[in-house]
Design a protein around this motif. Sequence first.
Motif, PDB file in Angstrom:
ATOM      1  N   ALA B  78       0.827  -1.199   0.000  1.00  0.00           N
ATOM      2  CA  ALA B  78       0.000   0.000   0.000  1.00  0.00           C
ATOM      3  C   ALA B  78       0.863   1.251   0.000  1.00  0.00           C
ATOM      4  CB  ALA B  78      -0.899   0.002   1.236  1.00  0.00           C
ATOM      5  N   TYR B  79       0.269   2.345  -0.409  1.00  0.00           N
ATOM      6  CA  TYR B  79       0.905   3.643  -0.241  1.00  0.00           C
ATOM      7  C   TYR B  79       0.666   4.066   1.188  1.00  0.00           C
ATOM      8  CZ  TYR B  79       0.687   3.484  -5.317  1.00  0.00           C
ATOM      9  OH  TYR B  79       0.797   3.099  -6.613  1.00  0.00           O
ATOM     10  N   ARG B  80       1.407   5.094   1.599  1.00  0.00           N
ATOM     11  CA  ARG B  80       1.301   5.438   3.014  1.00  0.00           C
ATOM     12  C   ARG B  80       1.519   6.931   3.219  1.00  0.00           C
ATOM     13  NH1 ARG B  80       4.884   2.052   4.272  1.00  0.00           N
ATOM     14  NH2 ARG B  80       6.534   3.475   4.871  1.00  0.00           N
ATOM     15  N   ILE B  81       0.701   7.520   4.036  1.00  0.00           N
ATOM     16  CA  ILE B  81       0.936   8.905   4.424  1.00  0.00           C
ATOM     17  C   ILE B  81       0.812   8.958   5.944  1.00  0.00           C
ATOM     18  CG2 ILE B  81      -1.477   9.553   3.886  1.00  0.00           C
ATOM     19  CD1 ILE B  81      -0.272  12.350   3.090  1.00  0.00           C
ATOM     20  N   GLU B  94       4.997   7.127   2.033  1.00  0.00           N
ATOM     21  CA  GLU B  94       5.310   6.680   0.675  1.00  0.00           C
ATOM     22  C   GLU B  94       4.102   7.021  -0.198  1.00  0.00           C
ATOM     23  OE1 GLU B  94       6.080   2.466   0.363  1.00  0.00           O
ATOM     24  OE2 GLU B  94       6.043   2.617  -1.831  1.00  0.00           O
ATOM     25  N   LEU B  95       4.174   8.189  -0.826  1.00  0.00           N
ATOM     26  CA  LEU B  95       3.020   8.680  -1.562  1.00  0.00           C
ATOM     27  C   LEU B  95       2.944   8.068  -2.953  1.00  0.00           C
ATOM     28  CD1 LEU B  95       3.137  12.466  -0.624  1.00  0.00           C
ATOM     29  CD2 LEU B  95       1.822  10.650   0.424  1.00  0.00           C
ATOM     30  N   VAL B 102      -3.660  12.614  -7.473  1.00  0.00           N
ATOM     31  CA  VAL B 102      -2.928  13.588  -6.677  1.00  0.00           C
ATOM     32  C   VAL B 102      -3.098  13.200  -5.221  1.00  0.00           C
ATOM     33  CG1 VAL B 102      -2.732  16.015  -6.035  1.00  0.00           C
ATOM     34  CG2 VAL B 102      -3.454  15.390  -8.351  1.00  0.00           C
ATOM     35  N   CYS B 103      -1.962  12.984  -4.562  1.00  0.00           N
ATOM     36  CA  CYS B 103      -2.027  12.616  -3.155  1.00  0.00           C
ATOM     37  C   CYS B 103      -0.936  13.370  -2.424  1.00  0.00           C
ATOM     38  CB  CYS B 103      -1.843  11.101  -3.001  1.00  0.00           C
ATOM     39  SG  CYS B 103      -1.871  10.567  -1.298  1.00  0.00           S
ATOM     40  N   MET B 104      -1.302  14.181  -1.472  1.00  0.00           N
ATOM     41  CA  MET B 104      -0.311  14.969  -0.747  1.00  0.00           C
ATOM     42  C   MET B 104      -0.884  15.454   0.578  1.00  0.00           C
ATOM     43  SD  MET B 104      -0.559  18.563  -2.777  1.00  0.00           S
ATOM     44  CE  MET B 104       0.040  17.998  -4.331  1.00  0.00           C
ATOM     45  N   PRO B 105      -0.002  16.040   1.414  1.00  0.00           N
ATOM     46  CA  PRO B 105      -0.553  16.608   2.650  1.00  0.00           C
ATOM     47  C   PRO B 105      -1.451  17.800   2.316  1.00  0.00           C
ATOM     48  CG  PRO B 105       1.837  16.457   2.743  1.00  0.00           C
ATOM     49  CD  PRO B 105       1.449  16.148   1.355  1.00  0.00           C
ATOM     50  N   LEU B 106      -2.459  17.962   3.068  1.00  0.00           N
ATOM     51  CA  LEU B 106      -3.430  19.020   2.819  1.00  0.00           C
ATOM     52  C   LEU B 106      -2.776  20.401   2.870  1.00  0.00           C
ATOM     53  CD1 LEU B 106      -6.524  19.425   2.435  1.00  0.00           C
ATOM     54  CD2 LEU B 106      -6.667  19.741   4.893  1.00  0.00           C
ATOM     55  N   GLN B 137      -4.283  20.946  11.768  1.00  0.00           N
ATOM     56  CA  GLN B 137      -2.897  21.216  11.399  1.00  0.00           C
ATOM     57  C   GLN B 137      -2.628  20.756   9.974  1.00  0.00           C
ATOM     58  OE1 GLN B 137      -3.343  18.984  14.249  1.00  0.00           O
ATOM     59  NE2 GLN B 137      -2.064  19.808  15.890  1.00  0.00           N
ATOM     60  N   ASP B 138      -3.014  19.517   9.706  1.00  0.00           N
ATOM     61  CA  ASP B 138      -2.704  18.960   8.401  1.00  0.00           C
ATOM     62  C   ASP B 138      -3.620  17.775   8.165  1.00  0.00           C
ATOM     63  OD1 ASP B 138      -1.487  18.681   5.979  1.00  0.00           O
ATOM     64  OD2 ASP B 138       0.547  18.708   6.788  1.00  0.00           O
ATOM     65  N   GLY B 139      -3.396  17.109   7.047  1.00  0.00           N
ATOM     66  CA  GLY B 139      -4.236  15.967   6.745  1.00  0.00           C
ATOM     67  C   GLY B 139      -3.823  15.407   5.409  1.00  0.00           C
ATOM     68  N   PHE B 140      -4.750  14.730   4.835  1.00  0.00           N
ATOM     69  CA  PHE B 140      -4.423  13.972   3.645  1.00  0.00           C
ATOM     70  C   PHE B 140      -5.356  14.420   2.543  1.00  0.00           C
ATOM     71  CE2 PHE B 140      -6.606  10.045   2.016  1.00  0.00           C
ATOM     72  CZ  PHE B 140      -5.712   9.695   1.009  1.00  0.00           C
ATOM     73  N   TYR B 141      -4.776  14.702   1.385  1.00  0.00           N
ATOM     74  CA  TYR B 141      -5.579  15.164   0.259  1.00  0.00           C
ATOM     75  C   TYR B 141      -5.426  14.169  -0.885  1.00  0.00           C
ATOM     76  CZ  TYR B 141      -7.033  17.947  -3.760  1.00  0.00           C
ATOM     77  OH  TYR B 141      -7.650  18.391  -4.893  1.00  0.00           O
ATOM     78  N   LEU B 142      -6.539  13.666  -1.393  1.00  0.00           N
ATOM     79  CA  LEU B 142      -6.475  12.698  -2.489  1.00  0.00           C
ATOM     80  C   LEU B 142      -7.482  13.084  -3.556  1.00  0.00           C
ATOM     81  CD1 LEU B 142      -5.575   9.842  -3.625  1.00  0.00           C
ATOM     82  CD2 LEU B 142      -7.541   8.910  -2.402  1.00  0.00           C
ATOM     83  N   HIS B 143      -6.977  13.138  -4.782  1.00  0.00           N
ATOM     84  CA  HIS B 143      -7.881  13.399  -5.894  1.00  0.00           C
ATOM     85  C   HIS B 143      -7.630  12.344  -6.973  1.00  0.00           C
ATOM     86  CE1 HIS B 143      -9.485  16.405  -9.143  1.00  0.00           C
ATOM     87  NE2 HIS B 143     -10.169  15.295  -9.070  1.00  0.00           N
ATOM     88  N   VAL B 144      -8.621  11.530  -7.252  1.00  0.00           N
ATOM     89  CA  VAL B 144      -8.482  10.496  -8.274  1.00  0.00           C
ATOM     90  C   VAL B 144      -9.271  10.959  -9.497  1.00  0.00           C
ATOM     91  CG1 VAL B 144      -8.956   8.069  -8.843  1.00  0.00           C
ATOM     92  CG2 VAL B 144      -8.250   8.692  -6.532  1.00  0.00           C
ATOM     93  N   SER B 145      -8.578  11.079 -10.641  1.00  0.00           N
ATOM     94  CA  SER B 145      -9.221  11.619 -11.838  1.00  0.00           C
ATOM     95  C   SER B 145     -10.142  10.599 -12.488  1.00  0.00           C
ATOM     96  CB  SER B 145      -8.178  12.072 -12.846  1.00  0.00           C
ATOM     97  OG  SER B 145      -7.348  13.020 -12.241  1.00  0.00           O
ATOM     98  N   LYS B 146     -10.845  11.091 -13.487  1.00  0.00           N
ATOM     99  CA  LYS B 146     -11.861  10.314 -14.175  1.00  0.00           C
ATOM    100  C   LYS B 146     -11.343   8.960 -14.678  1.00  0.00           C
ATOM    101  CE  LYS B 146     -15.337  10.931 -17.736  1.00  0.00           C
ATOM    102  NZ  LYS B 146     -15.881  11.798 -18.780  1.00  0.00           N
TER     103      LYS B 146
END
Lengths: 482, 419
Positions: B78-81, B94-95, B102-106, B137-146
Motif C-alpha cells: 500500500a501507499y502510506r501517508i 510513501e506517496l 494527486v495525493c499529498m498533505p493538505l 494542522q494537516d491531513g491527507f488530500y487525495l484526488h483520483v481523476s476520471k
Amino acid sequence: MSQTEEEKLIGEVTAKSYEFGFTTDIDSDTIPPGLNEGVIRTISAKKNEPEWLLKWRLEAFRLWSEMEEPEWAHVNYPKLDLQSISYYSAPKQKKEIASLDEVDPELLKTMEKLGISIEEQKRLSGVAVDFVMDSVSVATSFKEKLGELGVIFCSLGEAIQEHPELVRKYMGTVVPQRDNYYAALNSAVFTDGSFCYIPKGVRCPMELSTYFRINQAGTGQFERTLLIADEGSYVSYLEGCTAPQRDENQLHAAVVEIVSMDEAEVKYSTVQNWYPGDANGLGGVFNFVTKRGLCHRAAKISWTQVETGSAVTWKYPSCILKGDDSIGEFFSVAVTNNMQQADTGTKMIHIGKRTRSTIISKGISSGHSQNSYRGLVQIHPGAENARNFSVCDSLLMTDTCGAHTFPYIEVKNPTAQIEHEATTSKIGEDQIFYCQQRGIEEEEAIGLIVKGYAKDVLNKLPMEFAVEAQKLLTISLEGSVG
Amino acid sequence: MSKFTNNFLAPSHGVELRNEALTLLSSLPVPTRRNERWKYSSVSKLINASLETYKGGEVGIEGWPKEINPNPVPQLEAYRIVFRNGVYEPTLSELPTFKGVVCMPLSSISEEQSKTLFSNKYHKTEWVGALNAAYYQDGFYLHVSKNIKLDRPIIVHHLTDGENVANFPRHFVRIDEGGEAEVVVWTTASQDSSGMCNSLFEASIAPNAQLFLEKITNEEGEIYSFAHDFIIQEADSRFKAHNFTIKGSWVRNELSIVSAGKGTDTIFNGAYLPCGNEHVDNHTTMDHTYPDGTSSELYRGIMYGKSTGVFNGKVFVRPDAQRTNAFQQNTNIVADRGASINAKPELEIYADDVKCAHGCTVGQFDLEALFYLKSRGLDENAARTLLVEAFIADVLSSVPNEALRNEIKRLYSERHHWS
C-alpha cells in the motif's frame, strides 16, 4: 391504481368531516381563563378538597412554573397559550343520580349519538360506565354491584372525599408532580377523573369503562386516573374518547397512574378518537398524556391502545417493572391521516429480576401525517434475566406522509435478552391486486389488509372495544391509499 | 471555554475556514449529556483538561515511538501517508506517483486544488466540528481523476504521541467519475499518551465512482478520539466502509453518508469490543435523498468489563427517494456485569415506496451453540472465543482486502486472547 382514481379517492377521504362532531348545550359553571395560584385555590375550594391536596397542587404548580415545554418529540405545533385556557368547568345541575331518569336529557342524547347509551350498556354488555362530561362525573352505574365485592369505582373527586387515605397513599407515586411539563400542569389543575380500587384477590367481574368527552369550548381537559389493583386482583379497564368538532386547539393533558400490587393484573385499553383537526390541519386536540404503571412482584400491566384521533399526540404508556417476575405489555395501533402528528410509544423499565416485556406497535400513516414510534427499553443492573421483545411496523399509504422509529435500548445487565425490530413499507400492491382479482373492491381490500396488519393489537382489545376500533380504523383510512 | 483552547495553535493555511470556525466556536454549545446527540457520551472530563497542540520536535523515525510500526500493516502492499500529532512525516510516508492521482498533505495543496475542497458544514453545527475547522494542522488530500483506478490502497496513519496533546487531522478525498480508490485510516496512540484526537474525513464520490474506506482505531493511553466522516455519493456510485475499534479509552465514530444521486449503493459495517472502562460510541447517518438507492448497515459489539457501548444509527428516506432499500442491523452482547450498551436505531421515512428495516438485539452467547462446541471437546473458554470470532467474522469477512483483514483479526485476537 391510476392517478385520477387515486386523487378521487383521496378527495373523498379528505372531504369526510368528523363523524362525531357535535356539541351538547349544557349550562356550565366555568371559571375565567388563566392560570395562577388563585385559580388552583379556586379549583380546590370548589371541589371541597382537603388541605393536603391543595398543598400538593400548589407544589406541582411551583414545579411546573420552573419547567419548560418539552421539544424533543417529532412533532410541530403552534405553542399553546396556557393562560388563555379556563381550568375548570362543571355541569351546573349537580345532584345525586339514582336512575337514568334524573340525567339531563341532553346528556342522554349525546351518549346515544356516541352509541354508548347507558341503558344499552347496562343491559347488553354488563359494562359499568363512569361517564365524564367535561370535567366532572355525572353518571355512574353498576356501582352497587361492584360495591358488594369491595371494588371502588368512582370519580376521583368522590374518592378524595370518601377514600382520602387511598388517594393520598397512591396519588403521585407513579407519576410524581415533577415528572414532566404536562404531568406537572395536570397535577396542579386536574379537575376530575376516575378512581378505581380492586381489593385483594378480587377478580373484577365486568369491564370498567370511562368515556371522556371534551364539551366546553376553550376548556382544557385535565383528567387524572388512579387505578390500584391490590394483591392477586384482576381488572380490565376501558377508556375511550370522542370529541366534538371545533376550530380552536384544545389541550388534553391527562395523567393515568396504575399500581399493580403483588400478583395483580391490570389490562388497560384505550380507543382514542379526539377531534384530529380538518384536512388542512386546522383545529384538533393536542393530546399530551402521561400514562404509567408500577408493577410489584409477579404483577402484570398490559396497555392496549388504538389511536386514531388528535391533531398532535404525545403519549407513552409505560411500565415500571419493579417487582421480580413482573410483566409489562404494550400493544398499539396508531393511525394518522391528513395533517395529524403522532409521537407515541412506550417505556419498559426493568428493575426486578426475570421481568419480561413485549411491545407490539403498528403505525399507519396517510395523507400528510407524521407518525413516530418512540420507545425506551431500560434494563437496570439488578434485573437478572430480563427479557424484551419489540416489533414496530409502519405502513405508508401515501407518498406525502412520514413514518419514523426512535427506539432507545439501554442495557446494564449481561443476562438481558432484548430484541427489537422495525420495518417500514408501503401497502402491498400485490395484496391489493390479489383481492381485486377475487372480486373485492379496492377500498374494501385496503380495509382488509389494514385490519389484518393491525390484527395482533386489535385481538388484545375487549370485544366491545374491538368492534369500535375496527370501525374507527376503517373510517380513518377509507380510500387513502397512494 | 476560551481556557480550553488557550494552548491551541492554528497554522497559517486555510485562514478563511479557520476564522469562520473560530467565531462559531464561541457561540456553539459544548456537548453535554442534555444534548440528544451526546446523551450517552460525556466529554466533561476532557473539557477540564489542559491540552496543547504539538509544538514540534524530533521528526522522522527518531521521534517516532519504538513500539509502533509507522507502517501498521506491513503485509499490505500500500501507499502510506503518516502524521504524528497532526504533523506530516515525509520520511515515513510513501506517496503514490500514479498518473491521474494527486495525493499529498493538505497543507501543501495549490490554490487551484484548494478550490476542489468542500465542507459539510459540520463546523457550523457542532462545537467539536468547529474545533477541528479552527485548529486543524494537516491531513491527507487525495484526488483520483476520471476513470482512474488506483492500484493499491493508501494507508493514512495517524499517531498521537505525548501527554495532553490535542490534534486535529482533516482529510479530503475526491473521486472523479468512474474512478476507484481504497483508503485505510489507521489511528494509533503511543503508551501513556493522553489528550484528544479530533479528526474529520470528507469524501465526495462522483457518478459511477467507488470508494472503499476502512477505519481502524487502536490507541494506547487515554485519548478522547473523535472522528467525523462525511461522505457524499453521486449517482450510481459505490461506497463501502468498515469501522473497527480495536482499542481506545474513549472513542466516538461518526459516519454520515448522503446519497445525492440516483441508484447509489452503500455498505457500512462496524465492530467494537471495548474492555475495562473503555467507551465506544458509533453514530451513523444514512441519508437517502434520491430514488433507487440501497444501503446496508451491520454493527456488532461485545461489551466486556465495565465498558460502555453506544450505537445510534439513523436512516433518512427523503420524500423523493422512492424505491429505496435500506437495511440496518445492530447486534450487541453485554459480556460482563458492569458493562452496558445504549442502542438507538432510528428510521425517519418520508417516502412510501420503500423497503426499510432495522433490527437491534442485546443478548448473550447462544447456549446451544456453546453446548455443541463443548460436546465436541472444546473447553468453555475456547468455545466462547470461537463464538466471539464467529460473531465478529460477519463484519470482518466483508473487508475486501485479505492482508488488512488478517491484520485486524490478529490485533483483535491478540487483545482478546483468541486461539
